[in-house]
Design a protein around this motif. Structure first.
Motif, PDB file in Angstrom:
ATOM      1  N   ARG A   1     -15.168  59.909  -3.050  1.00  0.00           N
ATOM      2  CA  ARG A   1     -16.252  59.184  -3.039  1.00  0.00           C
ATOM      3  C   ARG A   1     -15.654  57.895  -3.582  1.00  0.00           C
ATOM      4  O   ARG A   1     -16.505  56.455  -3.442  1.00  0.00           O
ATOM      5  CB  ARG A   1     -17.376  59.562  -3.888  1.00  0.00           C
ATOM      6  CG  ARG A   1     -18.165  60.717  -3.295  1.00  0.00           C
ATOM      7  CD  ARG A   1     -19.470  60.948  -4.340  1.00  0.00           C
ATOM      8  NE  ARG A   1     -20.438  59.755  -4.274  1.00  0.00           N
ATOM      9  CZ  ARG A   1     -21.273  59.559  -5.287  1.00  0.00           C
ATOM     10  NH1 ARG A   1     -21.395  60.283  -6.051  1.00  0.00           N
ATOM     11  NH2 ARG A   1     -22.158  58.554  -5.046  1.00  0.00           N
TER      12      ARG A   1
ATOM     13  N   PRO B   1     -33.552  53.654  -6.590  1.00  0.00           N
ATOM     14  CA  PRO B   1     -33.839  54.784  -5.728  1.00  0.00           C
ATOM     15  C   PRO B   1     -33.263  56.161  -6.054  1.00  0.00           C
ATOM     16  O   PRO B   1     -33.841  57.202  -5.808  1.00  0.00           O
ATOM     17  CB  PRO B   1     -33.312  54.540  -4.154  1.00  0.00           C
ATOM     18  CG  PRO B   1     -32.295  53.432  -4.689  1.00  0.00           C
ATOM     19  CD  PRO B   1     -32.498  52.800  -5.975  1.00  0.00           C
TER      20      PRO B   1
ATOM     21  N   LEU C   1     -26.283  45.227  -7.573  1.00  0.00           N
ATOM     22  CA  LEU C   1     -26.604  46.481  -7.271  1.00  0.00           C
ATOM     23  C   LEU C   1     -25.544  47.270  -8.252  1.00  0.00           C
ATOM     24  O   LEU C   1     -24.307  46.714  -8.253  1.00  0.00           O
ATOM     25  CB  LEU C   1     -25.684  46.492  -5.683  1.00  0.00           C
ATOM     26  CG  LEU C   1     -25.558  48.123  -5.418  1.00  0.00           C
ATOM     27  CD1 LEU C   1     -26.745  48.932  -5.244  1.00  0.00           C
ATOM     28  CD2 LEU C   1     -24.822  47.887  -4.085  1.00  0.00           C
TER      29      LEU C   1
ATOM     30  N   TYR D   1     -24.002  50.973  -9.129  1.00  0.00           N
ATOM     31  CA  TYR D   1     -24.132  52.365  -8.611  1.00  0.00           C
ATOM     32  C   TYR D   1     -23.017  53.308  -9.380  1.00  0.00           C
ATOM     33  O   TYR D   1     -22.144  52.440  -9.812  1.00  0.00           O
ATOM     34  CB  TYR D   1     -24.045  52.482  -7.314  1.00  0.00           C
ATOM     35  CG  TYR D   1     -23.062  51.710  -6.774  1.00  0.00           C
ATOM     36  CD1 TYR D   1     -23.089  50.415  -6.565  1.00  0.00           C
ATOM     37  CD2 TYR D   1     -21.676  52.241  -6.352  1.00  0.00           C
ATOM     38  CE1 TYR D   1     -22.080  49.642  -5.678  1.00  0.00           C
ATOM     39  CE2 TYR D   1     -20.549  51.509  -5.673  1.00  0.00           C
ATOM     40  CZ  TYR D   1     -20.919  49.979  -5.518  1.00  0.00           C
ATOM     41  OH  TYR D   1     -19.604  49.530  -4.911  1.00  0.00           O
ATOM     42  N   ALA D   2     -23.218  54.537  -9.723  1.00  0.00           N
ATOM     43  CA  ALA D   2     -22.376  55.196 -10.285  1.00  0.00           C
ATOM     44  C   ALA D   2     -21.508  56.474  -9.106  1.00  0.00           C
ATOM     45  O   ALA D   2     -22.228  56.893  -8.632  1.00  0.00           O
ATOM     46  CB  ALA D   2     -23.029  55.904 -11.435  1.00  0.00           C
ATOM     47  N   ILE D   3     -20.229  56.514  -9.228  1.00  0.00           N
ATOM     48  CA  ILE D   3     -19.813  57.358  -8.532  1.00  0.00           C
ATOM     49  C   ILE D   3     -19.650  58.785  -9.339  1.00  0.00           C
ATOM     50  O   ILE D   3     -19.936  59.836  -8.697  1.00  0.00           O
ATOM     51  CB  ILE D   3     -18.338  56.996  -8.348  1.00  0.00           C
ATOM     52  CG1 ILE D   3     -18.362  55.495  -7.520  1.00  0.00           C
ATOM     53  CG2 ILE D   3     -17.461  57.895  -7.319  1.00  0.00           C
ATOM     54  CD1 ILE D   3     -18.952  55.559  -6.091  1.00  0.00           C
TER      55      ILE D   3
ATOM     56  N   TYR E   1     -35.474  47.804  -7.957  1.00  0.00           N
ATOM     57  CA  TYR E   1     -35.653  49.144  -7.186  1.00  0.00           C
ATOM     58  C   TYR E   1     -34.584  50.139  -7.759  1.00  0.00           C
ATOM     59  O   TYR E   1     -33.139  49.857  -7.814  1.00  0.00           O
ATOM     60  CB  TYR E   1     -35.235  48.808  -5.549  1.00  0.00           C
ATOM     61  CG  TYR E   1     -35.608  49.923  -4.832  1.00  0.00           C
ATOM     62  CD1 TYR E   1     -36.540  50.839  -5.067  1.00  0.00           C
ATOM     63  CD2 TYR E   1     -34.583  50.286  -3.695  1.00  0.00           C
ATOM     64  CE1 TYR E   1     -36.599  51.857  -4.098  1.00  0.00           C
ATOM     65  CE2 TYR E   1     -34.488  51.284  -2.875  1.00  0.00           C
ATOM     66  CZ  TYR E   1     -35.573  52.177  -3.079  1.00  0.00           C
ATOM     67  OH  TYR E   1     -35.597  53.412  -1.973  1.00  0.00           O
TER      68      TYR E   1
ATOM     69  N   MET F   1     -30.801  48.551  -8.247  1.00  0.00           N
ATOM     70  CA  MET F   1     -30.627  47.189  -7.453  1.00  0.00           C
ATOM     71  C   MET F   1     -31.795  45.974  -7.987  1.00  0.00           C
ATOM     72  O   MET F   1     -32.766  46.450  -8.159  1.00  0.00           O
ATOM     73  CB  MET F   1     -30.245  47.143  -6.156  1.00  0.00           C
ATOM     74  CG  MET F   1     -31.504  47.377  -5.438  1.00  0.00           C
ATOM     75  SD  MET F   1     -31.168  47.292  -3.791  1.00  0.00           S
ATOM     76  CE  MET F   1     -30.925  49.074  -3.319  1.00  0.00           C
TER      77      MET F   1
ATOM     78  N   PHE G   1     -29.137  47.405   2.441  1.00  0.00           N
ATOM     79  CA  PHE G   1     -27.885  46.667   2.120  1.00  0.00           C
ATOM     80  C   PHE G   1     -27.009  45.946   3.383  1.00  0.00           C
ATOM     81  O   PHE G   1     -26.753  44.747   3.195  1.00  0.00           O
ATOM     82  CB  PHE G   1     -26.922  47.892   1.879  1.00  0.00           C
ATOM     83  CG  PHE G   1     -27.189  48.415   0.504  1.00  0.00           C
ATOM     84  CD1 PHE G   1     -27.053  47.414  -0.630  1.00  0.00           C
ATOM     85  CD2 PHE G   1     -27.252  49.694   0.283  1.00  0.00           C
ATOM     86  CE1 PHE G   1     -27.341  47.991  -1.969  1.00  0.00           C
ATOM     87  CE2 PHE G   1     -27.236  50.430  -1.090  1.00  0.00           C
ATOM     88  CZ  PHE G   1     -27.421  49.378  -2.163  1.00  0.00           C
TER      89      PHE G   1
ATOM     90  N   VAL H   1     -33.302  42.073  -6.937  1.00  0.00           N
ATOM     91  CA  VAL H   1     -33.133  40.545  -6.409  1.00  0.00           C
ATOM     92  C   VAL H   1     -34.041  39.785  -7.167  1.00  0.00           C
ATOM     93  O   VAL H   1     -35.268  40.129  -7.585  1.00  0.00           O
ATOM     94  CB  VAL H   1     -33.862  40.597  -4.903  1.00  0.00           C
ATOM     95  CG1 VAL H   1     -33.722  39.169  -4.407  1.00  0.00           C
ATOM     96  CG2 VAL H   1     -33.168  41.663  -3.955  1.00  0.00           C
TER      97      VAL H   1
ATOM     98  N   PHE I   1     -28.877  42.706   4.339  1.00  0.00           N
ATOM     99  CA  PHE I   1     -28.693  41.802   3.218  1.00  0.00           C
ATOM    100  C   PHE I   1     -27.374  41.075   3.416  1.00  0.00           C
ATOM    101  O   PHE I   1     -27.189  40.000   3.305  1.00  0.00           O
ATOM    102  CB  PHE I   1     -28.868  42.500   1.955  1.00  0.00           C
ATOM    103  CG  PHE I   1     -29.064  41.361   0.654  1.00  0.00           C
ATOM    104  CD1 PHE I   1     -30.314  41.031   0.484  1.00  0.00           C
ATOM    105  CD2 PHE I   1     -27.733  41.007   0.141  1.00  0.00           C
ATOM    106  CE1 PHE I   1     -30.202  39.925  -0.423  1.00  0.00           C
ATOM    107  CE2 PHE I   1     -27.814  40.174  -0.730  1.00  0.00           C
ATOM    108  CZ  PHE I   1     -28.936  39.499  -1.114  1.00  0.00           C
TER     109      PHE I   1
ATOM    110  N   TYR J   1     -28.642  38.581  -6.352  1.00  0.00           N
ATOM    111  CA  TYR J   1     -28.964  40.151  -5.958  1.00  0.00           C
ATOM    112  C   TYR J   1     -27.688  41.088  -6.649  1.00  0.00           C
ATOM    113  O   TYR J   1     -26.631  40.569  -6.707  1.00  0.00           O
ATOM    114  CB  TYR J   1     -28.506  40.246  -4.459  1.00  0.00           C
ATOM    115  CG  TYR J   1     -28.433  41.734  -3.953  1.00  0.00           C
ATOM    116  CD1 TYR J   1     -29.529  42.422  -3.950  1.00  0.00           C
ATOM    117  CD2 TYR J   1     -26.912  42.327  -3.603  1.00  0.00           C
ATOM    118  CE1 TYR J   1     -29.465  43.724  -3.693  1.00  0.00           C
ATOM    119  CE2 TYR J   1     -27.151  43.504  -3.187  1.00  0.00           C
ATOM    120  CZ  TYR J   1     -28.335  44.265  -3.237  1.00  0.00           C
ATOM    121  OH  TYR J   1     -28.264  45.655  -2.976  1.00  0.00           O
TER     122      TYR J   1
ATOM    123  N   GLU K   1     -28.486  57.101 -10.253  1.00  0.00           N
ATOM    124  CA  GLU K   1     -27.424  56.490 -10.784  1.00  0.00           C
ATOM    125  C   GLU K   1     -27.255  54.879  -9.820  1.00  0.00           C
ATOM    126  O   GLU K   1     -26.367  54.298  -9.877  1.00  0.00           O
ATOM    127  CB  GLU K   1     -26.089  57.461 -10.302  1.00  0.00           C
ATOM    128  CG  GLU K   1     -25.861  57.536  -8.784  1.00  0.00           C
ATOM    129  CD  GLU K   1     -26.530  58.615  -8.069  1.00  0.00           C
ATOM    130  OE1 GLU K   1     -26.087  59.011  -7.169  1.00  0.00           O
ATOM    131  OE2 GLU K   1     -27.637  59.350  -8.930  1.00  0.00           O
ATOM    132  N   THR K   2     -28.268  54.838  -9.061  1.00  0.00           N
ATOM    133  CA  THR K   2     -28.077  53.422  -8.379  1.00  0.00           C
ATOM    134  C   THR K   2     -29.335  52.665  -8.812  1.00  0.00           C
ATOM    135  O   THR K   2     -30.751  53.215  -8.686  1.00  0.00           O
ATOM    136  CB  THR K   2     -28.394  53.862  -6.774  1.00  0.00           C
ATOM    137  OG1 THR K   2     -27.142  54.778  -6.458  1.00  0.00           O
ATOM    138  CG2 THR K   2     -28.017  52.534  -5.875  1.00  0.00           C
TER     139      THR K   2
END
Lengths: 687, 273
Positions: free
Chosen positions: B119, A508, A549, A551-553, A506, A514, B7, A516, B10, A547, A511-512
């Motif tokens: 952030r 979304p 995940l 993500y980028a700040i 997924y 994930m 999240f 499973v 989970f 799982y 930068e994100t």
């Protein structure tokens, strides 16, 4: 007009991607998806995939111009499946030339994540009216040189490096390594466009002697020169090279993906000859080879003459030593003891939608391979010569694609692999693969798709599917049922098993990302316990749930969280569990030519059966996938610093700390204590 | 929003069957967060929790915390902490004591945390830890590190990471060694609204099973919030309140271990504005 509108729209949509493209970094999640599962399938953390890394790093540095590309080049982007490559080539055929990179979104089968993966490796440029002629002056001016030197050292002293009195050494000379604990290698590569490639590789493993009574200089030397597209010669290679034909049923010394979360990528890649600059000391040929093109026909021939390692007794040897390590007197006694000569030829004919090929190979050993007889290896190859031939094909027709290969040896042992791909809609793809490798079929250089690393004694049916149900979602799944009609090592009867995988991805946001993943495998195995004197055969189940995940700040700062649980059960024993939690962080400085990434992970896996393979970022052209089990934690830190315009330094420090353990490893690799620390340093110079 | 709910859900339910009660150093102050899910609880920093949290607020703060285990005075921990924002980073100070004359633990720590781009927050803490196992052996001590991260994924959603004693430092004794727990925590916090917060957390000590925590905090009125949550297997329910009187905050939390009884946590903090 419609196309222009599309392009403008997509330009806006992908404006963030431009920034990403400028980074030109190899997306490590791709490497992770490929390598981790190879390690798990092969049940080893030690395998060589230098060629994949070479390709990806090369194209990250010198992206493929899509307006001047071909199938062979695109196949080196291993995350693309065959349908995507065909669709891309078809788009180029219809709309050539591409105006900009955003047109990728218009190609069927290319989803947001695929395009994100592809962007670091491709570009869209006008083709030069005239290619630069091959002249010595141009070779000097435009050729790219790369020099890499690497040094590795474990910080704890292993048993093999400890002092042993001379009297003890006289009694047991294998009680100590003959060399120092440093690993070092030196690589030089030259590339002029894609036309001229040359390189030299030298290596000394930790424990091998660099200068002394047993060895002077490096332990391993390798070199090659490869010329591409010179007149009728499509490829001409001298020195060390790899060869792969068809689906690898007769000949493949390059990598094979096997089963992975890239469920549709089953077709063998990199057909033909290619240089080998790896530090793998076994899996290559040494000699000369060429591919000549006559219209639709391509003829490849090669000859290799190489000395390999084997535990010889007189004119016989029982196995080939493939680890390339010469650290003890015992190792040295096996070094360069067997001569192997291989001659092979492959003829292929390509039509618009069909390609067929014929392969014929013969190998000669100067000593007879005679394995120690056990029931399970009754049909293994023995003797001093082997001939094998095969017919391979690829067909693409409407929404269907077919590929396969059928082979036979000089002992009339058959093997066949056949696949059917089907794309019923733009969001669903299916792949069905059948294989039958008879128990008597055992070709030394075969490396086709299979449950086992050895292509013999296996029957199976694989069904894989990739579905894009909604925007940003991807579901990948496969089911593979297999059986072994004869005994196998560790399984004292014909056996069956199955392997299942399902993964949901997924993305979304830009930068994100994930995913499973659940994987379950059931096999039969010999089981021994306290109540039995002889092993009995029972099911061995192993499952894992992961799982991840990402993500980028910001463009410079990226994080990843990983949770993984494993489960295993032998016969009616109680199931055992393992768990891993990891935190990753990577950062690139804006004002300094410095970037780093680090990971801290904690693992608790009851035993080896619950081991967890985790892909680790590493220094350039390297990766590691330690199998973590027991209880402990691990961290590593990778640093890249550009010392000068053309000079980069890569450093990795990694440490594993166990609890309830007072020694790590065994034999000469044993470490006193519960910590194991490794340091790697690589210096890259380009000019 | 679906993503963020996913999240938290989970983290809350993953591998529940692995869970058992967590072992922590006794001198560790317990958090006032619902179910002690403090890793991504950006509202308040408690001594020895995720040090990155101290950089999420830019005001001076002092706090005192008292933990009473199972209504036994000898099993209580007292701590004080303070956060001091500076131009470069925020400094955190913590001191705690557990036990009685025959056995006690003292821990003192200095944390440094920094806020990057609003952030991303990183914090690091070093603690001096001393334990009196018996009057004959005297105090044995060591230094323990802590590292923490808070990532703001959206205005409503945070992910936190915290590790206590990542280097696996232990205390060497005459015949054996006292193992100091090495804990890895991942937490999430999701703000349904300004009033309702949901926390989820996974904790793993190397030698103990994975433990989950989840809890809610509801700001009923400006001066009063209610906390409810739980963790572990067997399940330990957790109930608490916070009272806000200008710059003063009073926290009261109770949890009931089905076997051992009631734990109470009492906190008092003052923010200088």
């Amino acid at each position: 007009m419609k196309r222009i509108f599309h392009i403008l729209f997509l330009f806006a949509l992908f404006s963030v991607s431009i920034v990403a493209q400028q980074e030109k970094q190899v997306p490590t999640e791709l490497l992770e998806a490929i390598f981790e599962q190879i390690a798990e399938n092969r049940e080893t953390e030690d395998f060589d995939q230098t060629e994949i890394l070479d390709d990806l790093y090369h194209y990250a540095q010198y992206p493929i111009n899509l307006n001047a590309t071909n199938k062979k080049e695109l196949e080196k982007l291993h995350f693309l499946n065959d349908t995507q490559i065909e669709n891309l080539l078809y788009y180029l055929y219809m709309y050539f030339p591409m105006e900009n990179i955003f047109e990728l979104q218009l190609i069927e089968g290319f989803y947001k994540q695929d395009i994100r993966n592809l962007l670091p490796f491709v570009t869209v440029e006008r083709i030069a009216d005239k290619p630069t002629p091959i002249k010595f002056k141009n070779m000097l001016k435009h050729g790219k040189h790369e020099l890499l030197t690497r040094l590795d050292k474990g910080l704890e002293t292993k048993e093999g490096y400890k002092f042993v009195p001379d009297e003890e050494l006289v009694e047991n000379p294998n009680k100590q390594y003959i060399g120092n604990p440093f690993y070092y290698s030196l690589k030089y590569r030259y590339r002029y466009s894609n036309r001229i490639l040359a390189g030299v590789t030298t290596e000394k493993d930790a424990g091998e002697q660099s200068w002394g009574a047993y060895n002077k200089g490096f332990d391993f030397y390798s070199g090659y020169v490869q010329l591409n597209d010179f007149g009728r010669f499509k490829t001409l290679v001298v020195g060390d090279f790899s060869a792969s034909f068809g689906q690898g049923l007769v000949m493949s010394t390059t990598y094979g993906f096997g089963k992975s979360s890239l469920v549709l990528n089953l077709e063998a890649r990199n057909e033909g000859l290619r240089k080998c600059g790896s530090t793998n000391e076994t899996n290559f040929f040494r000699g000369i080879g060429s591919t000549v093109k006559f219209g639709r026909i391509e003829l490849t021939s090669f000859y290799s003459n190489k000395i390999i390692d084997g535990d010889t007794v007189g004119n016989f040897f029982s196995s080939i030593k493939t680890d390339g390590l010469h650290r003890t007197i015992n190792d040295l006694s096996k070094k360069n003891t067997v001569n192997i000569q291989v001659v092979g030829t492959h003829v292929s004919m390509r039509f618009e939608k069909v390609k067929v090929g014929i392969t014929l190979t013969n190998l000669q050993l100067n000593k007879t391979l005679s394995t120690t007889p056990y029931p399970y290896n009754y049909y293994y190859f023995s003797g001093n010569q082997q001939t094998a031939g095969s017919v391979d094909y690829k067909i693409r027709w409407r929404k269907f694609s077919f590929f396969g290969e059928t082979a036979i040896t000089n002992k009339f042992a058959p093997a066949t692999i056949n696949s059917l791909g089907f794309n019923p809609s733009s969001t669903v793809s299916l792949m069905l693969l059948q294989r039958y490798y008879s128990p008597t079929y055992d070709v030394l250089f075969a490396n086709a798709f299979g449950e086992s690393s050895r292509n013999n004694n296996e029957e199976g049916l694989y069904l894989g599917t990739e579905i894009h149900p909604y925007k940003s979602w991807k579901i990948s799944a496969y089911a593979d049922c297999f059986s072994f009609p004869w005994l196998k090592y560790g399984i004292d009867k014909p056996s069956v098993g199955y392997d299942l995988l399902i993964q949901a991805d997924y993305s979304p946001k830009e930068e994100t990302r994930m995913y499973v993943r659940y994987r379950f495998k059931q096999k039969e195995n010999n089981i021994t316990n306290d109540s039995t004197t002889t092993p009995f055969i029972s099911n061995y189940n192993r499952g894992s749930l992961r799982y991840v995940l990402q993500y980028a700040i910001s463009d410079k700062l990226k994080l990843q969280n990983t949770l993984e649980g494993t489960y295993s059960q032998k016969a009616s024993d109680k199931p055992t569990y393992g768990i891993l939690l990891a935190q990753d962080l990577s950062y690139s400085f804006t004002k300094l030519p410095l970037s780093f990434n680090l990971r801290y992970e904690l693992f608790d896996a009851m035993n080896y059966e619950n081991r967890i393979y985790t892909y680790e970022k590493d220094i350039l052209y390297a990766f590691s996938i330690p199998a973590l089990y027991g209880k402990g934690s691990r961290y590593y830190l990778n640093i890249k610093y550009n010392l000068w315009k053309n000079l980069s330094l890569y450093v990795k420090i990694g440490q594993t700390t166990y609890i309830h353990k007072e020694i790590i490893g065994s034999g000469l690799e044993e470490i006193d204590g519960n910590r194991k620390t490794d340091v790697r340093v690589l210096l890259k110079c380009t000019f | 929003m679906k993503l963020q709910l996913f999240f938290t859900l989970f983290f809350s339910v993953f591998c529940q069957h692995f869970c058992l009660t967590q072992q922590q150093p006794s001198a560790q102050a317990w958090s006032n967060a619902p179910a002690q899910a403090s890793t991504a609880y950006t509202k308040q920093w408690t001594a020895y929790c995720n040090p990155a949290i101290i950089s999420t607020v830019d005001t001076y703060k002092i706090a005192a915390n008292y933990v009473n285990r199972f209504q036994l005075k000898k099993l209580s921990t007292t701590s004080i902490s303070s956060s001091i924002p500076t131009k470069i980073a925020t400094i955190g100070l913590a001191l705690s004591h557990f036990g009685y004359s025959q056995y006690n633990e003292i821990q003192g720590g200095v944390a440094v945390a920094r806020n990057f781009t609003d952030r991303f927050h990183v914090g690091m803490q070093f603690n001096y830890y001393a334990v009196l196992l018996s009057p004959t052996e005297g105090y044995k001590n060591t230094v323990i590190a802590q590292i923490g991260i808070i990532s703001k994924i959206s205005d409503a959603f945070f992910i936190g990471f915290h590790t206590y004693n990542p280097a696996q430092t232990n205390i060497e004794l005459n015949l054996t060694e006292k193992r100091i727990p090495s804990i890895f925590s991942l937490g999430t916090s999701y703000h349904f609204s300004d009033k309702l917060l949901w926390l989820g957390q996974l904790d793993k000590e190397i030698d103990f099973p994975l433990q989950w925590r989840t809890g809610f905090e509801y700001l009923m009125v400006k001066e009063f919030s209610l906390k409810i949550g739980g963790y572990g297997n067997p399940f330990v329910p957790n109930l608490g309140v916070s009272v806000f009187i200008k710059q003063l905050q009073i926290d009261l939390n109770f949890e009931r271990n089905p076997t051992l009884g009631i734990n109470s946590i009492c906190g008092l903090s003052y923010t200088f504005r």
